[in-house]
Design a protein around this motif. Sequence first.
Motif, PDB file in Angstrom:
ATOM      1  N   PHE A 146      40.093  32.856  48.775  1.00 55.75           N
ATOM      2  CA  PHE A 146      41.240  33.189  47.412  1.00 55.75           C
ATOM      3  C   PHE A 146      42.924  33.405  47.869  1.00 55.75           C
ATOM      4  N   ARG A 147      42.998  33.168  48.917  1.00 56.64           N
ATOM      5  CA  ARG A 147      44.759  33.303  49.730  1.00 56.64           C
ATOM      6  C   ARG A 147      45.370  31.686  49.279  1.00 56.64           C
ATOM      7  N   SER A 148      44.459  30.733  50.060  1.00 49.63           N
ATOM      8  CA  SER A 148      44.389  29.017  49.603  1.00 49.63           C
ATOM      9  C   SER A 148      44.277  28.815  48.515  1.00 49.63           C
ATOM     10  N   LEU A 149      43.766  29.333  47.580  1.00 50.05           N
ATOM     11  CA  LEU A 149      43.073  28.744  45.994  1.00 50.05           C
ATOM     12  C   LEU A 149      43.314  29.764  45.176  1.00 50.05           C
ATOM     13  N   PRO A 150      44.327  30.177  44.701  1.00 50.57           N
ATOM     14  CA  PRO A 150      44.142  31.534  43.945  1.00 50.57           C
ATOM     15  C   PRO A 150      43.326  31.439  42.543  1.00 50.57           C
ATOM     16  N   LEU A 151      42.743  32.233  41.737  1.00 52.57           N
ATOM     17  CA  LEU A 151      42.436  32.359  40.484  1.00 52.57           C
ATOM     18  C   LEU A 151      43.099  32.117  39.799  1.00 52.57           C
ATOM     19  N   HIS A 152      44.138  32.448  39.611  1.00 56.57           N
ATOM     20  CA  HIS A 152      45.130  32.608  38.437  1.00 56.57           C
ATOM     21  C   HIS A 152      46.405  32.665  38.985  1.00 56.57           C
ATOM     22  N   HIS A 153      47.228  32.366  37.910  1.00 57.28           N
ATOM     23  CA  HIS A 153      48.991  32.845  39.365  1.00 57.28           C
ATOM     24  C   HIS A 153      49.041  33.930  38.828  1.00 57.28           C
ATOM     25  N   SER A 154      48.601  34.804  38.151  1.00 56.10           N
ATOM     26  CA  SER A 154      49.470  36.466  38.508  1.00 56.10           C
ATOM     27  C   SER A 154      48.544  37.185  39.837  1.00 56.10           C
ATOM     28  N   GLN A 155      47.809  36.514  40.213  1.00 52.36           N
ATOM     29  CA  GLN A 155      47.015  36.964  41.946  1.00 52.36           C
ATOM     30  C   GLN A 155      48.151  37.005  42.454  1.00 52.36           C
ATOM     31  N   LYS A 156      47.829  38.440  42.852  1.00 52.84           N
ATOM     32  CA  LYS A 156      48.584  39.390  44.434  1.00 52.84           C
ATOM     33  C   LYS A 156      47.453  39.642  45.458  1.00 52.84           C
ATOM     34  N   GLU A 157      47.969  39.827  45.846  1.00 55.71           N
ATOM     35  CA  GLU A 157      47.533  40.846  47.829  1.00 55.71           C
ATOM     36  C   GLU A 157      48.260  41.438  47.570  1.00 55.71           C
ATOM     37  N   SER A 158      47.468  42.628  47.012  1.00 53.36           N
ATOM     38  CA  SER A 158      47.881  44.216  47.190  1.00 53.36           C
ATOM     39  C   SER A 158      47.349  45.388  48.143  1.00 53.36           C
ATOM     40  N   GLU A 159      46.538  44.455  48.585  1.00 51.72           N
ATOM     41  CA  GLU A 159      45.739  45.761  50.058  1.00 51.72           C
ATOM     42  C   GLU A 159      45.472  44.903  51.204  1.00 51.72           C
ATOM     43  N   TYR A 164      38.096  43.349  54.695  1.00 47.35           N
ATOM     44  CA  TYR A 164      38.488  43.530  52.915  1.00 47.35           C
ATOM     45  C   TYR A 164      39.897  42.881  52.410  1.00 47.35           C
ATOM     46  N   SER A 165      40.543  42.959  51.840  1.00 48.52           N
ATOM     47  CA  SER A 165      41.159  43.049  50.939  1.00 48.52           C
ATOM     48  C   SER A 165      41.315  42.847  49.185  1.00 48.52           C
ATOM     49  N   ILE A 166      42.445  44.006  48.476  1.00 46.25           N
ATOM     50  CA  ILE A 166      42.071  43.243  47.159  1.00 46.25           C
ATOM     51  C   ILE A 166      42.857  43.320  46.292  1.00 46.25           C
ATOM     52  N   PHE A 167      42.953  42.252  46.243  1.00 48.37           N
ATOM     53  CA  PHE A 167      43.475  41.601  44.966  1.00 48.37           C
ATOM     54  C   PHE A 167      43.684  42.344  43.644  1.00 48.37           C
ATOM     55  N   THR A 168      44.648  41.491  43.040  1.00 52.30           N
ATOM     56  CA  THR A 168      44.821  42.055  41.159  1.00 52.30           C
ATOM     57  C   THR A 168      45.558  41.415  40.860  1.00 52.30           C
ATOM     58  N   PHE A 169      45.111  40.853  39.274  1.00 52.24           N
ATOM     59  CA  PHE A 169      45.550  40.155  38.502  1.00 52.24           C
ATOM     60  C   PHE A 169      46.058  40.650  37.165  1.00 52.24           C
ATOM     61  N   ARG A 170      46.224  40.113  36.255  1.00 56.73           N
ATOM     62  CA  ARG A 170      46.496  40.708  34.594  1.00 56.73           C
ATOM     63  C   ARG A 170      47.047  39.267  33.795  1.00 56.73           C
ATOM     64  N   LEU A 171      45.711  39.655  33.585  1.00 56.14           N
ATOM     65  CA  LEU A 171      44.568  38.495  32.235  1.00 56.14           C
ATOM     66  C   LEU A 171      43.792  38.931  31.202  1.00 56.14           C
ATOM     67  N   ARG A 172      43.260  38.480  30.295  1.00 53.14           N
ATOM     68  CA  ARG A 172      42.842  38.747  29.364  1.00 53.14           C
ATOM     69  C   ARG A 172      41.234  38.155  29.915  1.00 53.14           C
ATOM     70  N   PRO A 173      40.404  39.187  30.749  1.00 50.95           N
ATOM     71  CA  PRO A 173      39.154  39.235  31.466  1.00 50.95           C
ATOM     72  C   PRO A 173      37.707  38.450  30.207  1.00 50.95           C
ATOM     73  N   THR A 174      37.826  37.397  30.053  1.00 49.31           N
ATOM     74  CA  THR A 174      36.559  36.786  29.255  1.00 49.31           C
ATOM     75  C   THR A 174      36.015  36.249  30.333  1.00 49.31           C
ATOM     76  N   TYR A 175      34.914  35.396  29.161  1.00 53.49           N
ATOM     77  CA  TYR A 175      33.529  35.619  29.740  1.00 53.49           C
ATOM     78  C   TYR A 175      33.465  34.823  30.932  1.00 53.49           C
ATOM     79  N   ASP A 176      34.649  33.492  30.313  1.00 46.07           N
ATOM     80  CA  ASP A 176      34.516  32.346  32.183  1.00 46.07           C
ATOM     81  C   ASP A 176      35.665  33.129  33.528  1.00 46.07           C
TER      82      ASP A 176
END
Length: 212
Positions: A146-159, A164-176
Amino acid sequence: MLNIFAVNTVLNESRKLRDKILPEEYPSGEQYLIPIIESIDNHKTLEITYQGHWQDKSYTFQIEPYCIKAFKQRWYVAARSPYYDKVLIYSLDRILEMKQTDLPFEYPQTFHPKAYFDDSFGVIVDEEYDVEKISIKVYGNQCKYFRSLPLHHSQKESETHSNYSIFTFRLRPTYDFCQAILSHGDFVEVLEPQWFRIQIGTTIQKMNQLYE
């Protein structure tokens, strides 16, 4: 970043490298890229014959192309449908025929391709889904992925923790986006929002039933 067009240029100019560089192959649709680009540049309407993945027959209609996007080995065009009077996404590999028309269209000054897809994971821009904060727990070495290839530009590693780590995103959680989360198997757990956690859990239960 070296894109597919640059890679193709290198391959065309250096035959001896062709068997040493293995770019991803696109199933079909590349033959439509040039006419679409020309139509975007010249503001000319396209007429296409199209059959969606869930459709039993094809339909012929006009579109006003705004931009092209590649996602998961497929090319897509975002275009205004005069019939529906809104922007829709069309997969180039589902286009059966295409021809350029002399019918002009006005490219809207308010349409910005990057901004249009900003809140989406891939190519599904579904405003029925609100833009939400998504939190996931990623286990073990999958965190490095996840660090080397973020799923989305809004991805942040909050913990960040030892296992383990907690990652957050801000987006529309659609089917894809749902499919992307599921593709990581038991290395990823959805924490919030609760409805999305339930949806992923329900999908996993249905998958498990196939193997019982």
